[in-house]
Design a protein around this motif. Structure first.
Motif, PDB file in Angstrom:
ATOM      1  N   GLU A   1       0.841  -1.209   0.000  1.00  0.00           N
ATOM      2  CA  GLU A   1       0.000   0.000   0.000  1.00  0.00           C
ATOM      3  C   GLU A   1       0.878   1.263   0.000  1.00  0.00           C
ATOM      4  O   GLU A   1       0.644   2.202  -0.768  1.00  0.00           O
ATOM      5  CB  GLU A   1      -0.915  -0.006   1.237  1.00  0.00           C
ATOM      6  N   ALA A   2       1.923   1.252   0.815  1.00  0.00           N
ATOM      7  CA  ALA A   2       2.776   2.441   0.940  1.00  0.00           C
ATOM      8  C   ALA A   2       3.545   2.742  -0.345  1.00  0.00           C
ATOM      9  O   ALA A   2       3.653   3.905  -0.749  1.00  0.00           O
ATOM     10  CB  ALA A   2       3.750   2.245   2.102  1.00  0.00           C
ATOM     11  N   VAL A   3       4.061   1.700  -1.018  1.00  0.00           N
ATOM     12  CA  VAL A   3       4.837   1.993  -2.241  1.00  0.00           C
ATOM     13  C   VAL A   3       3.925   2.442  -3.385  1.00  0.00           C
ATOM     14  O   VAL A   3       4.339   3.233  -4.234  1.00  0.00           O
ATOM     15  CB  VAL A   3       5.762   0.815  -2.682  1.00  0.00           C
ATOM     16  N   ILE A   4       2.701   1.940  -3.386  1.00  0.00           N
ATOM     17  CA  ILE A   4       1.764   2.421  -4.425  1.00  0.00           C
ATOM     18  C   ILE A   4       1.479   3.905  -4.167  1.00  0.00           C
ATOM     19  O   ILE A   4       1.522   4.737  -5.084  1.00  0.00           O
ATOM     20  CB  ILE A   4       0.449   1.594  -4.440  1.00  0.00           C
ATOM     21  N   ALA A   5       1.253   4.237  -2.905  1.00  0.00           N
ATOM     22  CA  ALA A   5       0.986   5.644  -2.565  1.00  0.00           C
ATOM     23  C   ALA A   5       2.196   6.518  -2.925  1.00  0.00           C
ATOM     24  O   ALA A   5       2.046   7.671  -3.333  1.00  0.00           O
ATOM     25  CB  ALA A   5       0.657   5.762  -1.076  1.00  0.00           C
ATOM     26  N   ALA A   6       3.392   5.932  -2.854  1.00  0.00           N
ATOM     27  CA  ALA A   6       4.604   6.703  -3.165  1.00  0.00           C
ATOM     28  C   ALA A   6       4.847   6.816  -4.673  1.00  0.00           C
ATOM     29  O   ALA A   6       5.733   7.538  -5.108  1.00  0.00           O
ATOM     30  CB  ALA A   6       5.802   6.049  -2.491  1.00  0.00           C
ATOM     31  N   GLY A   7       4.084   6.073  -5.469  1.00  0.00           N
ATOM     32  CA  GLY A   7       4.197   6.230  -6.933  1.00  0.00           C
ATOM     33  C   GLY A   7       4.534   4.980  -7.726  1.00  0.00           C
ATOM     34  O   GLY A   7       4.689   5.056  -8.955  1.00  0.00           O
ATOM     35  N   ALA A   8       4.666   3.806  -7.075  1.00  0.00           N
ATOM     36  CA  ALA A   8       4.980   2.593  -7.858  1.00  0.00           C
ATOM     37  C   ALA A   8       3.771   2.231  -8.733  1.00  0.00           C
ATOM     38  O   ALA A   8       2.643   2.170  -8.249  1.00  0.00           O
ATOM     39  CB  ALA A   8       5.302   1.439  -6.918  1.00  0.00           C
TER      40      ALA A   8
ATOM     41  N   GLU B   1      -1.108 -21.789  -2.261  1.00  0.00           N
ATOM     42  CA  GLU B   1      -0.624 -20.808  -1.288  1.00  0.00           C
ATOM     43  C   GLU B   1      -0.306 -19.479  -1.990  1.00  0.00           C
ATOM     44  O   GLU B   1      -0.683 -18.398  -1.509  1.00  0.00           O
ATOM     45  CB  GLU B   1       0.650 -21.402  -0.670  1.00  0.00           C
ATOM     46  N   PHE B   2       0.348 -19.581  -3.155  1.00  0.00           N
ATOM     47  CA  PHE B   2       0.737 -18.362  -3.860  1.00  0.00           C
ATOM     48  C   PHE B   2      -0.500 -17.623  -4.382  1.00  0.00           C
ATOM     49  O   PHE B   2      -0.564 -16.396  -4.341  1.00  0.00           O
ATOM     50  CB  PHE B   2       1.718 -18.709  -4.986  1.00  0.00           C
ATOM     51  N   ALA B   3      -1.486 -18.415  -4.828  1.00  0.00           N
ATOM     52  CA  ALA B   3      -2.750 -17.812  -5.283  1.00  0.00           C
ATOM     53  C   ALA B   3      -3.380 -17.035  -4.119  1.00  0.00           C
ATOM     54  O   ALA B   3      -3.888 -15.912  -4.293  1.00  0.00           O
ATOM     55  CB  ALA B   3      -3.699 -18.903  -5.763  1.00  0.00           C
ATOM     56  N   ASP B   4      -3.325 -17.600  -2.909  1.00  0.00           N
ATOM     57  CA  ASP B   4      -3.897 -16.925  -1.729  1.00  0.00           C
ATOM     58  C   ASP B   4      -3.149 -15.632  -1.404  1.00  0.00           C
ATOM     59  O   ASP B   4      -3.760 -14.648  -0.981  1.00  0.00           O
ATOM     60  CB  ASP B   4      -3.813 -17.836  -0.490  1.00  0.00           C
ATOM     61  N   ILE B   5      -1.816 -15.650  -1.620  1.00  0.00           N
ATOM     62  CA  ILE B   5      -1.036 -14.429  -1.345  1.00  0.00           C
ATOM     63  C   ILE B   5      -1.521 -13.308  -2.267  1.00  0.00           C
ATOM     64  O   ILE B   5      -1.741 -12.174  -1.848  1.00  0.00           O
ATOM     65  CB  ILE B   5       0.480 -14.693  -1.533  1.00  0.00           C
ATOM     66  N   ILE B   6      -1.750 -13.660  -3.546  1.00  0.00           N
ATOM     67  CA  ILE B   6      -2.191 -12.630  -4.516  1.00  0.00           C
ATOM     68  C   ILE B   6      -3.610 -12.169  -4.185  1.00  0.00           C
ATOM     69  O   ILE B   6      -3.897 -10.965  -4.141  1.00  0.00           O
ATOM     70  CB  ILE B   6      -2.105 -13.167  -5.970  1.00  0.00           C
ATOM     71  N   SER B   7      -4.512 -13.124  -3.897  1.00  0.00           N
ATOM     72  CA  SER B   7      -5.870 -12.655  -3.595  1.00  0.00           C
ATOM     73  C   SER B   7      -5.903 -11.903  -2.267  1.00  0.00           C
ATOM     74  O   SER B   7      -6.698 -10.960  -2.113  1.00  0.00           O
ATOM     75  CB  SER B   7      -6.926 -13.756  -3.689  1.00  0.00           C
ATOM     76  N   GLY B   8      -5.017 -12.266  -1.336  1.00  0.00           N
ATOM     77  CA  GLY B   8      -4.929 -11.526  -0.061  1.00  0.00           C
ATOM     78  C   GLY B   8      -4.529 -10.071  -0.313  1.00  0.00           C
ATOM     79  O   GLY B   8      -5.077  -9.149   0.298  1.00  0.00           O
ATOM     80  N   ILE B   9      -3.594  -9.871  -1.244  1.00  0.00           N
ATOM     81  CA  ILE B   9      -3.160  -8.498  -1.563  1.00  0.00           C
ATOM     82  C   ILE B   9      -4.320  -7.732  -2.190  1.00  0.00           C
ATOM     83  O   ILE B   9      -4.615  -6.585  -1.840  1.00  0.00           O
ATOM     84  CB  ILE B   9      -1.928  -8.533  -2.506  1.00  0.00           C
ATOM     85  N   LYS B  10      -5.017  -8.397  -3.100  1.00  0.00           N
ATOM     86  CA  LYS B  10      -6.145  -7.718  -3.781  1.00  0.00           C
ATOM     87  C   LYS B  10      -7.219  -7.299  -2.777  1.00  0.00           C
ATOM     88  O   LYS B  10      -7.826  -6.246  -2.887  1.00  0.00           O
ATOM     89  CB  LYS B  10      -6.756  -8.646  -4.837  1.00  0.00           C
ATOM     90  N   LYS B  11      -7.434  -8.179  -1.796  1.00  0.00           N
ATOM     91  CA  LYS B  11      -8.494  -7.926  -0.821  1.00  0.00           C
ATOM     92  C   LYS B  11      -8.087  -6.870   0.212  1.00  0.00           C
ATOM     93  O   LYS B  11      -8.905  -6.066   0.636  1.00  0.00           O
ATOM     94  CB  LYS B  11      -8.802  -9.248  -0.110  1.00  0.00           C
ATOM     95  N   ASN B  12      -6.827  -6.889   0.607  1.00  0.00           N
ATOM     96  CA  ASN B  12      -6.431  -6.097   1.780  1.00  0.00           C
ATOM     97  C   ASN B  12      -5.661  -4.812   1.502  1.00  0.00           C
ATOM     98  O   ASN B  12      -5.360  -4.067   2.423  1.00  0.00           O
ATOM     99  CB  ASN B  12      -5.591  -6.972   2.715  1.00  0.00           C
ATOM    100  N   VAL B  13      -5.316  -4.573   0.245  1.00  0.00           N
ATOM    101  CA  VAL B  13      -4.577  -3.337  -0.064  1.00  0.00           C
ATOM    102  C   VAL B  13      -5.563  -2.379  -0.751  1.00  0.00           C
ATOM    103  O   VAL B  13      -5.968  -2.603  -1.898  1.00  0.00           O
ATOM    104  CB  VAL B  13      -3.350  -3.637  -0.968  1.00  0.00           C
ATOM    105  N   PRO B  14      -5.966  -1.309  -0.048  1.00  0.00           N
ATOM    106  CA  PRO B  14      -7.062  -0.471  -0.574  1.00  0.00           C
ATOM    107  C   PRO B  14      -6.754   0.175  -1.931  1.00  0.00           C
ATOM    108  O   PRO B  14      -7.663   0.327  -2.751  1.00  0.00           O
ATOM    109  CB  PRO B  14      -7.260   0.596   0.507  1.00  0.00           C
ATOM    110  N   ASN B  15      -5.498   0.553  -2.175  1.00  0.00           N
ATOM    111  CA  ASN B  15      -5.190   1.253  -3.441  1.00  0.00           C
ATOM    112  C   ASN B  15      -4.630   0.309  -4.521  1.00  0.00           C
ATOM    113  O   ASN B  15      -4.000   0.755  -5.466  1.00  0.00           O
ATOM    114  CB  ASN B  15      -4.201   2.395  -3.180  1.00  0.00           C
ATOM    115  N   ILE B  16      -4.884  -1.010  -4.379  1.00  0.00           N
ATOM    116  CA  ILE B  16      -4.251  -1.982  -5.294  1.00  0.00           C
ATOM    117  C   ILE B  16      -4.636  -1.756  -6.756  1.00  0.00           C
ATOM    118  O   ILE B  16      -3.860  -2.042  -7.663  1.00  0.00           O
ATOM    119  CB  ILE B  16      -4.542  -3.449  -4.851  1.00  0.00           C
ATOM    120  N   ASP B  17      -5.840  -1.209  -6.994  1.00  0.00           N
ATOM    121  CA  ASP B  17      -6.249  -1.003  -8.398  1.00  0.00           C
ATOM    122  C   ASP B  17      -5.465   0.117  -9.078  1.00  0.00           C
ATOM    123  O   ASP B  17      -5.613   0.355 -10.271  1.00  0.00           O
ATOM    124  CB  ASP B  17      -7.766  -0.771  -8.486  1.00  0.00           C
ATOM    125  N   LYS B  18      -4.578   0.778  -8.340  1.00  0.00           N
ATOM    126  CA  LYS B  18      -3.754   1.841  -8.959  1.00  0.00           C
ATOM    127  C   LYS B  18      -2.454   1.273  -9.528  1.00  0.00           C
ATOM    128  O   LYS B  18      -1.615   2.016 -10.034  1.00  0.00           O
ATOM    129  CB  LYS B  18      -3.388   2.912  -7.924  1.00  0.00           C
TER     130      LYS B  18
END
Ligand code: KIV
Ligand code: ZN
Length: 505
Positions: A158-165, A181-198
């Motif tokens: 979340e922080a690096v996206i906010a910083a411009g990544a 397990e890896f699929a869960d890591i990716i869906s976990g990021i999609k679910k829990n990082v509010p600005n992930i669509d950026k």
């Protein structure tokens, strides 16, 4: 194609691939590969790690200057001097990217970096902001992401996206993860990082457990849209996920990867693979998926028969689609009559049924001695068996002994004019001894005018072909014989010439 369905191919052959022990490349070679990768149609070329050496800096700069089309990317640690070096090299591209990495797993933070979470978070954000002041396209990788505490991983992303990544890459740095397990890591990021669509979610999977491609594909099915991979799966330790396998899995199983596609021109895959293998000196194992020499080769008689009747019985991809010329029917001891017949026809040899039967028998005998039967072997069989002169003299058995301390000796059993006869002789060498023994049996004395031997096929078990010219009664008779045993080939050639002489009377 909907943009959401485009899978971005990030090729890191020149960076992570080159980290493969023994695979180093010079600038010229890197440029040649980068040009081919552009023709292949990859979206991003990670050309190197500019701060790591002056040579790497120059390579990235040369690629950035000369390769048009793909984004050219340079790797950097979360340090200003690395980012400066990376920028100094990629700025020559029309489409530059800086890729920053910083480890986030407890193991790496404690033992390698000796830094606490807050410090890591601060450094990651500062590095992305610094890179962003130089280029608009910045990628961030939390190294060892698959072994990072999920809550901390989400916070960093979340922080690096906010910083411009604009791309966040999730590496399975040590190839430890498994597909679910890896699929869960990716869906976990999609679910829990509010600005992930950026940003674009990328994955970078190593192959330590042989799961690099499976993990990447599982990630794609769960929202990743960039895959980092290498040609031939080259890379650190057991390598990275292989580009050709990912691209062909998406294409071949589009029923599963619904509507997804890559920009890769798959017909360029084989050529690219060969080039990388040649320049890195890293051979491709024959059974390697998609690009191995056996990837489209069929040995079993049942499979050959199926493929010849309908290709899709045993082939899920068309060899032409990855740049191979055609499927290869390997003639060997498991091959059946259908494959044998079809290969002869391809060679323009149309035999009548009885000749075909004889030739097939000969082929089976040879296949027991030799692993692979090449076209030249078939031609030799046909020459010897079918275009054959009627036999007055026929070899049944032979035995020779030779060495530097024994007189070369031969014992032969020959059918001559319907009678089975034995003779033995010594000679200057084993071949000479055999020829003298034949002369004793037939009473035909031939003077050897010319003797030539050549290998007609490849490998240690190659077929040797002998050609002779024999003078008898003032006439020259030529003869030819082939065998994996050169003494046998020599006898057959002489017998062939003597048969012509016997017919001539
Ligand atoms: O394997 C890895 O984590 C890497 C990073 C630099 C992305 O190669
Ligand atoms: Zn890596």
């Amino acid at each position: 194609m909907n943009n959401e369905n485009k899978i971005i191919i990030f090729d890191t052959t020149l960076r992570d691939g080159e980290q493969c022990p023994g695979a180093s490349l010079n600038i010229k070679e890197k440029l040649e590969i980068a040009k081919q990768l552009a023709i292949l149609g990859v979206d991003i070329i990670e050309a190197g790690f500019p701060v790591s050496s002056p040579g790497d800096f120059e390579s990235v700069k040369t690629v950035a200057r000369n390769v048009k089309g793909p984004i050219i990317c340079g790797l950097a640690r979360a340090l200003e001097k690395d980012i400066d070096a990376s920028y100094g090299a990629v700025k020559f591209s029309d489409r530059p990217r800086i890729h920053i990495f910083l480890a986030t797993s407890k193991i790496h933070m404690k033992y390698k970096l000796k830094k606490a979470e807050d410090e890591i978070l601060r450094l990651a954000v500062a590095a992305v902001k610094y890179a962003k002041s130089k280029v608009s396209d910045v990628e961030f990788s939390p190294e060892d992401a698959s072994r990072t505490e999920p809550a901390f991983l989400h916070k960093v992303v979340e922080a690096v996206i906010a910083a411009g990544a604009s791309t966040v890459n999730i590496p399975d740095t040590v190839g430890y993860s498994t597909p679910f397990e890896f699929a869960d890591i990716i869906s976990g990021i999609k679910k829990n990082v509010p600005n992930i669509d950026k940003c674009v979610i990328s994955v970078h999977c190593h192959n330590d457990l042989g799961l690099g491609v499976s993990n990447s594909l599982a990630a794609i099915l769960n929202g990743a849209r960039q895959v980092e991979c290498t040609m031939n799966g080259l890379g650190e330790r057991a390598g990275n996920a292989s580009l050709e396998e990912i691209v062909m899995a998406i294409k071949t199983r589009n029923d599963i990867f619904k509507g997804m596609c890559t920009g890769v021109n798959t017909k360029e895959i084989y050529k690219s693979s060969r080039l990388v293998s040649k320049l890195t000196g890293m051979p491709v194992q024959p059974n390697k998926a998609i690009i191995g020499a056996n990837a489209f080769a069929h040995e079993s008689g049942i499979h050959q028969d199926g493929v010849l009747k309908k290709r899709i019985t045993y082939e899920i991809m068309r060899p032409e689609d990855v740049g191979f010329e055609e499927s290869k029917i390997v003639l060997g001891k498991h091959s059946g009559r259908h494959a044998f017949d079809s290969r002869l026809k391809n060679l323009g040899l149309h035999l009548k049924q009885s000749d075909l039967n004889k030739a097939f028998e000969k082929f089976k005998v040879l296949a027991d001695k030799k692993k692979e039967i090449f076209d030249e072997d078939l031609e030799a069989i046909i020459d010897e068996e079918i275009s054959k002169v009627p036999e007055k003299v026929h070899l049944i058995h032979f035995h020779t002994a030779s060495g530097d301390r024994v007189k070369p000796t031969a014992v032969l059993t020959i059918r001559y004019n319907g009678k089975v006869l034995d003779a033995s002789s010594t000679g200057d060498g084993p071949v000479d001894a055999c020829y003298k023994a034949i002369d004793k049996i037939t009473g035909i004395s031939g003077k050897l005018m010319d003797y030539q031997i050549r290998s007609v096929t490849r490998g240690k078990d190659a077929l040797g072909e002998v050609s002779v010219k024999v003078e008898s009664k003032g006439k020259i008779f030529s003869g030819r014989g082939a065998s994996t045993d050169i003494i046998e080939a020599s006898i057959k050639a002489y017998v062939n010439a003597i048969n012509k002489r016997a017919i001539a009377g």
